[in-house]
Design a protein around this motif. Structure first.
Motif, PDB file in Angstrom:
ATOM      1  N   THR A  44      -3.757 -10.483 -17.506  1.00  0.00           N
ATOM      2  CA  THR A  44      -4.332 -10.271 -16.183  1.00  0.00           C
ATOM      3  C   THR A  44      -4.263 -11.538 -15.332  1.00  0.00           C
ATOM      4  OG1 THR A  44      -5.799  -8.562 -17.053  1.00  0.00           O
ATOM      5  CG2 THR A  44      -6.418  -9.545 -14.941  1.00  0.00           C
ATOM      6  N   LEU A  45      -4.640 -12.665 -15.884  1.00  0.00           N
ATOM      7  CA  LEU A  45      -4.601 -13.921 -15.129  1.00  0.00           C
ATOM      8  C   LEU A  45      -3.158 -14.297 -14.768  1.00  0.00           C
ATOM      9  CD1 LEU A  45      -6.134 -16.204 -13.830  1.00  0.00           C
ATOM     10  CD2 LEU A  45      -6.207 -17.346 -16.063  1.00  0.00           C
ATOM     11  N   ALA A  46      -2.245 -14.123 -15.693  1.00  0.00           N
ATOM     12  CA  ALA A  46      -0.828 -14.401 -15.417  1.00  0.00           C
ATOM     13  C   ALA A  46      -0.310 -13.479 -14.318  1.00  0.00           C
ATOM     14  CB  ALA A  46      -0.002 -14.233 -16.691  1.00  0.00           C
ATOM     15  N   PHE A  47      -0.758 -12.243 -14.326  1.00  0.00           N
ATOM     16  CA  PHE A  47      -0.350 -11.275 -13.309  1.00  0.00           C
ATOM     17  C   PHE A  47      -0.803 -11.724 -11.923  1.00  0.00           C
ATOM     18  CE2 PHE A  47      -0.574  -7.418 -10.832  1.00  0.00           C
ATOM     19  CZ  PHE A  47       0.549  -6.703 -11.224  1.00  0.00           C
ATOM     20  N   VAL A  48      -2.049 -12.133 -11.803  1.00  0.00           N
ATOM     21  CA  VAL A  48      -2.601 -12.570 -10.510  1.00  0.00           C
ATOM     22  C   VAL A  48      -1.874 -13.825 -10.010  1.00  0.00           C
ATOM     23  CG1 VAL A  48      -4.654 -13.509  -9.370  1.00  0.00           C
ATOM     24  CG2 VAL A  48      -4.859 -11.498 -10.839  1.00  0.00           C
ATOM     25  N   LEU A  49      -1.669 -14.789 -10.876  1.00  0.00           N
ATOM     26  CA  LEU A  49      -1.002 -16.030 -10.474  1.00  0.00           C
ATOM     27  C   LEU A  49       0.444 -15.775 -10.039  1.00  0.00           C
ATOM     28  CD1 LEU A  49      -2.355 -18.437 -13.245  1.00  0.00           C
ATOM     29  CD2 LEU A  49      -3.002 -18.399 -10.813  1.00  0.00           C
ATOM     30  N   SER A  50       1.149 -14.947 -10.773  1.00  0.00           N
ATOM     31  CA  SER A  50       2.540 -14.679 -10.405  1.00  0.00           C
ATOM     32  C   SER A  50       2.621 -13.806  -9.160  1.00  0.00           C
ATOM     33  CB  SER A  50       3.298 -14.043 -11.573  1.00  0.00           C
ATOM     34  OG  SER A  50       2.795 -12.769 -11.880  1.00  0.00           O
ATOM     35  N   MET A  51       1.609 -12.993  -8.897  1.00  0.00           N
ATOM     36  CA  MET A  51       1.595 -12.160  -7.700  1.00  0.00           C
ATOM     37  C   MET A  51       1.516 -13.024  -6.436  1.00  0.00           C
ATOM     38  SD  MET A  51      -0.861  -8.954  -6.645  1.00  0.00           S
ATOM     39  CE  MET A  51      -2.326  -9.931  -6.762  1.00  0.00           C
ATOM     40  N   ASN A  58       8.769 -12.960  -1.656  1.00  0.00           N
ATOM     41  CA  ASN A  58       9.186 -11.711  -1.017  1.00  0.00           C
ATOM     42  C   ASN A  58       9.128 -11.788   0.506  1.00  0.00           C
ATOM     43  OD1 ASN A  58      10.095  -9.588  -2.871  1.00  0.00           O
ATOM     44  ND2 ASN A  58       8.125  -9.952  -3.854  1.00  0.00           N
ATOM     45  N   THR A  59       8.121 -12.443   1.048  1.00  0.00           N
ATOM     46  CA  THR A  59       8.077 -12.529   2.513  1.00  0.00           C
ATOM     47  C   THR A  59       9.215 -13.379   3.040  1.00  0.00           C
ATOM     48  OG1 THR A  59       6.444 -14.311   2.416  1.00  0.00           O
ATOM     49  CG2 THR A  59       5.598 -12.110   2.826  1.00  0.00           C
ATOM     50  N   LYS A  71      -0.905  -9.469   5.707  1.00  0.00           N
ATOM     51  CA  LYS A  71       0.051  -9.089   4.663  1.00  0.00           C
ATOM     52  C   LYS A  71      -0.394  -9.622   3.304  1.00  0.00           C
ATOM     53  CE  LYS A  71       4.016  -8.979   7.752  1.00  0.00           C
ATOM     54  NZ  LYS A  71       5.273  -9.680   8.123  1.00  0.00           N
ATOM     55  N   PHE A  72      -0.901 -10.855   3.286  1.00  0.00           N
ATOM     56  CA  PHE A  72      -1.358 -11.451   2.031  1.00  0.00           C
ATOM     57  C   PHE A  72      -2.498 -10.627   1.425  1.00  0.00           C
ATOM     58  CE2 PHE A  72      -3.976 -14.466  -0.409  1.00  0.00           C
ATOM     59  CZ  PHE A  72      -3.032 -14.915  -1.324  1.00  0.00           C
ATOM     60  N   LEU A  73      -3.408 -10.172   2.288  1.00  0.00           N
ATOM     61  CA  LEU A  73      -4.538  -9.385   1.795  1.00  0.00           C
ATOM     62  C   LEU A  73      -4.127  -7.968   1.400  1.00  0.00           C
ATOM     63  CD1 LEU A  73      -7.282 -10.644   4.270  1.00  0.00           C
ATOM     64  CD2 LEU A  73      -6.980 -11.274   1.856  1.00  0.00           C
ATOM     65  N   LEU A  74      -3.092  -7.425   2.046  1.00  0.00           N
ATOM     66  CA  LEU A  74      -2.604  -6.088   1.698  1.00  0.00           C
ATOM     67  C   LEU A  74      -1.640  -6.103   0.514  1.00  0.00           C
ATOM     68  CD1 LEU A  74      -2.010  -4.518   5.225  1.00  0.00           C
ATOM     69  CD2 LEU A  74      -3.794  -3.912   3.567  1.00  0.00           C
ATOM     70  N   PHE A 115       8.539   1.285  -8.207  1.00  0.00           N
ATOM     71  CA  PHE A 115       7.320   1.492  -7.431  1.00  0.00           C
ATOM     72  C   PHE A 115       6.958   0.242  -6.642  1.00  0.00           C
ATOM     73  CE2 PHE A 115       6.922   4.235 -11.197  1.00  0.00           C
ATOM     74  CZ  PHE A 115       6.831   5.467 -10.569  1.00  0.00           C
ATOM     75  N   THR A 116       7.089  -0.909  -7.279  1.00  0.00           N
ATOM     76  CA  THR A 116       6.752  -2.162  -6.622  1.00  0.00           C
ATOM     77  C   THR A 116       7.661  -2.434  -5.431  1.00  0.00           C
ATOM     78  OG1 THR A 116       5.993  -3.024  -8.741  1.00  0.00           O
ATOM     79  CG2 THR A 116       6.383  -4.626  -7.010  1.00  0.00           C
ATOM     80  N   TYR A 117       8.944  -2.127  -5.571  1.00  0.00           N
ATOM     81  CA  TYR A 117       9.877  -2.343  -4.457  1.00  0.00           C
ATOM     82  C   TYR A 117       9.475  -1.499  -3.249  1.00  0.00           C
ATOM     83  CZ  TYR A 117      13.931  -2.175  -1.454  1.00  0.00           C
ATOM     84  OH  TYR A 117      14.742  -2.229  -0.347  1.00  0.00           O
ATOM     85  N   VAL A 118       9.283  -0.221  -3.459  1.00  0.00           N
ATOM     86  CA  VAL A 118       8.971   0.679  -2.345  1.00  0.00           C
ATOM     87  C   VAL A 118       7.669   0.273  -1.669  1.00  0.00           C
ATOM     88  CG1 VAL A 118       8.343   3.068  -1.768  1.00  0.00           C
ATOM     89  CG2 VAL A 118      10.297   2.607  -3.271  1.00  0.00           C
ATOM     90  N   LEU A 119       6.661  -0.004  -2.442  1.00  0.00           N
ATOM     91  CA  LEU A 119       5.362  -0.350  -1.854  1.00  0.00           C
ATOM     92  C   LEU A 119       5.374  -1.717  -1.177  1.00  0.00           C
ATOM     93  CD1 LEU A 119       3.042   1.067  -4.648  1.00  0.00           C
ATOM     94  CD2 LEU A 119       3.455   2.032  -2.379  1.00  0.00           C
ATOM     95  N   SER A 120       6.021  -2.699  -1.779  1.00  0.00           N
ATOM     96  CA  SER A 120       6.049  -4.027  -1.139  1.00  0.00           C
ATOM     97  C   SER A 120       6.849  -3.984   0.157  1.00  0.00           C
ATOM     98  CB  SER A 120       6.609  -5.087  -2.083  1.00  0.00           C
ATOM     99  OG  SER A 120       7.970  -4.868  -2.361  1.00  0.00           O
ATOM    100  N   ARG A 121       7.907  -3.202   0.184  1.00  0.00           N
ATOM    101  CA  ARG A 121       8.701  -3.057   1.408  1.00  0.00           C
ATOM    102  C   ARG A 121       7.857  -2.459   2.536  1.00  0.00           C
ATOM    103  NH1 ARG A 121      12.603  -0.286   4.310  1.00  0.00           N
ATOM    104  NH2 ARG A 121      14.549  -1.433   4.523  1.00  0.00           N
ATOM    105  N   ARG A 122       7.072  -1.449   2.190  1.00  0.00           N
ATOM    106  CA  ARG A 122       6.215  -0.805   3.203  1.00  0.00           C
ATOM    107  C   ARG A 122       5.167  -1.765   3.757  1.00  0.00           C
ATOM    108  NH1 ARG A 122       6.075   4.893   3.769  1.00  0.00           N
ATOM    109  NH2 ARG A 122       3.979   4.605   4.549  1.00  0.00           N
ATOM    110  N   ILE A 123       4.593  -2.581   2.893  1.00  0.00           N
ATOM    111  CA  ILE A 123       3.547  -3.515   3.336  1.00  0.00           C
ATOM    112  C   ILE A 123       4.147  -4.691   4.096  1.00  0.00           C
ATOM    113  CG2 ILE A 123       1.846  -5.218   2.537  1.00  0.00           C
ATOM    114  CD1 ILE A 123       0.737  -2.439   2.403  1.00  0.00           C
ATOM    115  N   LEU A 124       5.170  -5.318   3.544  1.00  0.00           N
ATOM    116  CA  LEU A 124       5.683  -6.557   4.127  1.00  0.00           C
ATOM    117  C   LEU A 124       6.528  -6.337   5.366  1.00  0.00           C
ATOM    118  CD1 LEU A 124       6.453  -8.600   0.902  1.00  0.00           C
ATOM    119  CD2 LEU A 124       4.440  -8.690   2.383  1.00  0.00           C
TER     120      LEU A 124
END
Length: 134
Positions: A44-51, A58-59, A71-74, A115-124
């Motif tokens: 979990t901690l590694a996930f948050v840090l790498s996110m 990605n931006t 965008k950072f908060l979304l 899933f991550t690609y589609v969602l990150s594209r929509r947000i960013l």
């Protein structure tokens, strides 16, 4: 004849490159934290840090857009699906399939990539709200 390059194909390739860097970063954090805490807490901690790193990569690189606080908060919302899919996967692979807990996060992450690609594209790439939208 020169092949036509689609802007979206180039974006997908950049996303894949960022994903590779992000996965390596995540895995490095995970392996570094794992000796100090239970595997799921380290995960979990590694996930948050790498996110956080993933957001900036990605931006700037994948979508070539300006990072904003909005965008950072979304952005974590885009990773919520990734987190759920990979968390369930890690748990199932370790606890039920008895997979090595150092390998399971990599296997589980593969299922969440589309899933991550589609969602990150929509947000960013989402346009910022204008005062007229308020």
């Amino acid at each position: 004849m020169t092949p036509v390059r689609s802007p979206q194909l180039a974006q997908i390739i950049r996303f894949a490159l960022v994903g590779g860097v992000n996965t390596a970063t995540f895995y490095g954090f995970y392996l570094g934290l794992h000796p100090w805490m239970p595997y799921f807490a380290a995960y979990t901690l590694a996930f948050v840090l790498s996110m956080i790193g993933s957001f900036f990569l990605n931006t700037y690189f994948t979508y070539r857009t300006r990072p904003t606080w909005r965008k950072f908060l979304l952005f974590p919302l885009t990773n919520l699906t990734n987190y759920v899919v990979t968390s369930v996967g890690v748990y199932a692979l370790v606890e039920w399939a008895r997979m090595n807990d150092k390998i399971a996060p990599l296997v589980a992450a593969a299922a969440a990539i589309p899933f991550t690609y589609v969602l990150s594209r929509r947000i960013l790439l989402r346009p910022a709200p204008t005062p007229a939208d308020a």
